[in-house]
Design a protein around this motif. Structure first.
Motif, PDB file in Angstrom:
ATOM      1  N   ASP A 103       0.838  -1.193   0.000  1.00 57.04           N
ATOM      2  CA  ASP A 103       0.000   0.000   0.000  1.00 57.04           C
ATOM      3  C   ASP A 103       0.878   1.249   0.000  1.00 57.04           C
ATOM      4  O   ASP A 103       1.568   1.539   0.981  1.00 57.04           O
ATOM      5  CB  ASP A 103      -0.924  -0.006   1.232  1.00 57.04           C
ATOM      6  N   SER A 129      -1.939   7.549  -0.769  1.00 58.37           N
ATOM      7  CA  SER A 129      -1.855   8.807  -0.022  1.00 58.37           C
ATOM      8  C   SER A 129      -0.418   9.171   0.348  1.00 58.37           C
ATOM      9  O   SER A 129      -0.098   9.435   1.508  1.00 58.37           O
ATOM     10  CB  SER A 129      -2.712   8.743   1.256  1.00 58.37           C
ATOM     11  N   ASN A 158      -1.885  -0.766  -4.038  1.00 58.75           N
ATOM     12  CA  ASN A 158      -2.672   0.463  -3.930  1.00 58.75           C
ATOM     13  C   ASN A 158      -1.748   1.665  -4.100  1.00 58.75           C
ATOM     14  O   ASN A 158      -0.880   1.913  -3.272  1.00 58.75           O
ATOM     15  CB  ASN A 158      -3.347   0.499  -2.545  1.00 58.75           C
ATOM     16  N   SER A 193      -3.297   4.668  -4.952  1.00 51.93           N
ATOM     17  CA  SER A 193      -4.269   5.767  -5.076  1.00 51.93           C
ATOM     18  C   SER A 193      -3.838   6.986  -4.261  1.00 51.93           C
ATOM     19  O   SER A 193      -2.968   6.903  -3.394  1.00 51.93           O
ATOM     20  CB  SER A 193      -5.641   5.291  -4.594  1.00 51.93           C
ATOM     21  N   TYR A 218      -9.525   0.017  -9.990  1.00 50.48           N
ATOM     22  CA  TYR A 218     -10.124   1.322  -9.669  1.00 50.48           C
ATOM     23  C   TYR A 218      -9.433   2.395 -10.503  1.00 50.48           C
ATOM     24  O   TYR A 218      -8.208   2.490 -10.487  1.00 50.48           O
ATOM     25  CB  TYR A 218      -9.918   1.660  -8.194  1.00 50.48           C
TER      26      TYR A 218
HETATM   27  C1  LIG Z   1      -6.360   2.283  -1.350  1.00 53.73           C
HETATM   28  O1  LIG Z   1      -6.045   3.318  -0.444  1.00 53.73           O
HETATM   29  C2  LIG Z   1      -7.088   4.273  -0.265  1.00 53.73           C
HETATM   30  C3  LIG Z   1      -6.524   5.396   0.572  1.00 53.73           C
HETATM   31  O2  LIG Z   1      -5.632   4.968   1.504  1.00 53.73           O
HETATM   32  C4  LIG Z   1      -8.279   3.570   0.368  1.00 53.73           C
HETATM   33  O3  LIG Z   1      -9.318   4.504   0.556  1.00 53.73           O
HETATM   34  C5  LIG Z   1      -8.740   2.474  -0.578  1.00 53.73           C
HETATM   35  O4  LIG Z   1      -9.786   1.744   0.006  1.00 53.73           O
HETATM   36  C6  LIG Z   1      -7.591   1.509  -0.873  1.00 53.73           C
HETATM   37  N1  LIG Z   1      -8.005   0.633  -1.956  1.00 53.73           N
HETATM   38  C7  LIG Z   1      -8.186  -0.668  -1.800  1.00 53.73           C
HETATM   39  C8  LIG Z   1      -8.580  -1.438  -3.000  1.00 53.73           C
HETATM   40  O5  LIG Z   1      -8.020  -1.222  -0.717  1.00 53.73           O
END
Ligand SMILES: *[C@@H]1O[C@H](CO)[C@@H](O)[C@H](O)[C@H]1NC(C)=O
Ligand SMILES: *[C@@H]1O[C@H](CO)[C@@H](O)[C@H](O)[C@H]1NC(C)=O
Ligand SMILES: *[C@@H]1O[C@H](CO)[C@@H](O)[C@H](O)[C@H]1NC(C)=O
Ligand SMILES: *[C@@H]1O[C@H](CO)[C@@H](O)[C@H](O)[C@H]1NC(C)=O
Ligand SMILES: *[C@@H]1O[C@H](CO)[C@@H](O)[C@H](O)[C@H]1NC(C)=O
Length: 315
Positions: A107, A110, A131, A133, A180
């Protein structure tokens, strides 16, 4: 002699190794238990020292870490779970994750990633969930970024500033299930066509598909990119721009001119041929003048008819 030189360096290395491994040490302010190290939200400005080498799960989330040192991370060869969410990491380099090849969960969301270098994830063939994102300055991903992450099932690319993606980047992700893509300023031009077709044929889950929309061009703004494949194909394959019309006009004009010239040349040849033939028959007529007086009158008449406008009479 043999006693002193034999075990010396080996023993030193051994004890050094044992010190690092066995170290019941735990980084300051972190909690360590059963191969799990939790350093969540303790204002870390950098990667903590003394992470036990047998760690399998490492939580570094909610700190202010700006970069991940490959050397230290690479010692954790059992690591399967790494949470770096909500830090200030700026770059991921080719060698950053080279030693943590067992990683299943990563992860990096952010953070402030501006660069993920092309081979960053090339050793992570066990990675299942990635992740990245909420890294709004990322802007682009190389087409080799996911070339070796062949176990990936969940990929989160929300809010990354990405404008376009190359479908070649996804061709090795045969187990991908959930993708996503929302909150990115997707630029749905013809370079994006292949990726949108991939989205249609790959049948992935897109939980956020209604929010993953084109920003450009104006005529496709607001279209979900999972559905824009067909209009985009129409636009890119059958749609003509102004240049195309000008080009077609030019081609048309060229064909027309060439036709005109060809017709004119044919006409000229016909006239010359007719003239030559007439001249030949005139000469013949002059030769036979005495014997065939009646015929010569007809020939002169013909000549007068056809000679008026210089063109032969077709009928
Ligand atoms: C990826 O990280 C974001 C922010 O930290 C979180 O909101 C989101 O749920 C995560 N995505 C997954 C697929 O777990
Ligand atoms: C994130 O990166 C951008 C671009 O490099 C920079 O302008 C910005 O100050 C950074 N933000 C933080 C909080 O470090
Ligand atoms: C993928 O992994 C193989 C073997 O580990 C390596 O030789 C190759 O260069 C990697 N490819 C990419 C694009 O990272
Ligand atoms: C489409 O947009 C991307 C991203 O801005 C750009 O790199 C690419 O050259 C564009 N392609 C075309 C055909 O305009
Ligand atoms: C789409 O965006 C809207 C507004 O930003 C938000 O309320 C909604 O929950 C989002 N839907 C999904 C499926 O992400």
């Amino acid at each position: 002699m043999s006693l002193a030189s034999g075990p010396g360096p080996g023993w030193l290395l051994f004890s050094f190794g044992m010190g690092l491994v066995s170290g019941s040490k735990c980084p300051n302010n972190c909690q360590c238990q059963a191969q799990e190290v939790i350093c969540t939200g303790i204002q870390l400005a950098e990667y903590p020292p003394d992470v036990p080498l047998n760690t399998r799960r490492l939580y570094l989330n909610d700190n202010r870490i700006t970069f991940l040192p490959a050397m230290n991370l690479g010692l954790l060869s059992d690591l399967v779970y790494l949470d770096c969410r909500n830090n200030l990491i700026r770059e991921v380099m080719d060698y950053t994750f080279i030693g943590v090849f067992r990683l299943i969960y990563l992860d990096l969301s952010s953070n402030n990633l501006t660069l993920i270098s092309p081979y960053s994830f090339s050793m992570l063939s066990n990675l299942v969930q990635l992740n990245i994102s909420n890294n709004p300055h990322l802007f682009s991903l190389n087409k080799y970024t996911f070339a070796n992450t062949s176990s990936l099932r969940y990929l989160d690319l929300r809010n990354t500033g990405l404008q376009t993606l190359d479908n070649a980047a996804f061709q090795n992700l045969l187990t991908l299930q959930t993708l996503y893509l929302s909150e990115n300023p997707w630029k749905c031009n013809c370079s994006f066509l292949d990726f949108t077709i991939y989205l249609i044929v790959s049948h992935l889950n897109h939980p956020d598909e209604q929010n993953a929309t084109c920003v450009e061009p104006a005529e496709l703004a607001g279209w979900p990119i999972t559905q824009v494949g067909n209009p985009l194909r129409y636009m890119c394959i059958t749609h003509l721009d102004r240049q195309d019309y000008i080009f077609l006009l030019l081609i048309g004009f060229c064909i027309f001119s060439a036709g005109t010239v060809a017709a004119w040349l044919t006409g000229m040849c016909a006239v010359l041929y007719q003239n030559a033939r007439r001249k030949a028959s005139e000469d013949e007529a002059e030769d036979e003048h005495g014997q065939r007086g009646d015929d010569s009158g007809r020939i002169f008449q013909n000549r007068a008819d056809s000679g008026q406008d210089g063109f032969p009479q077709l009928i």
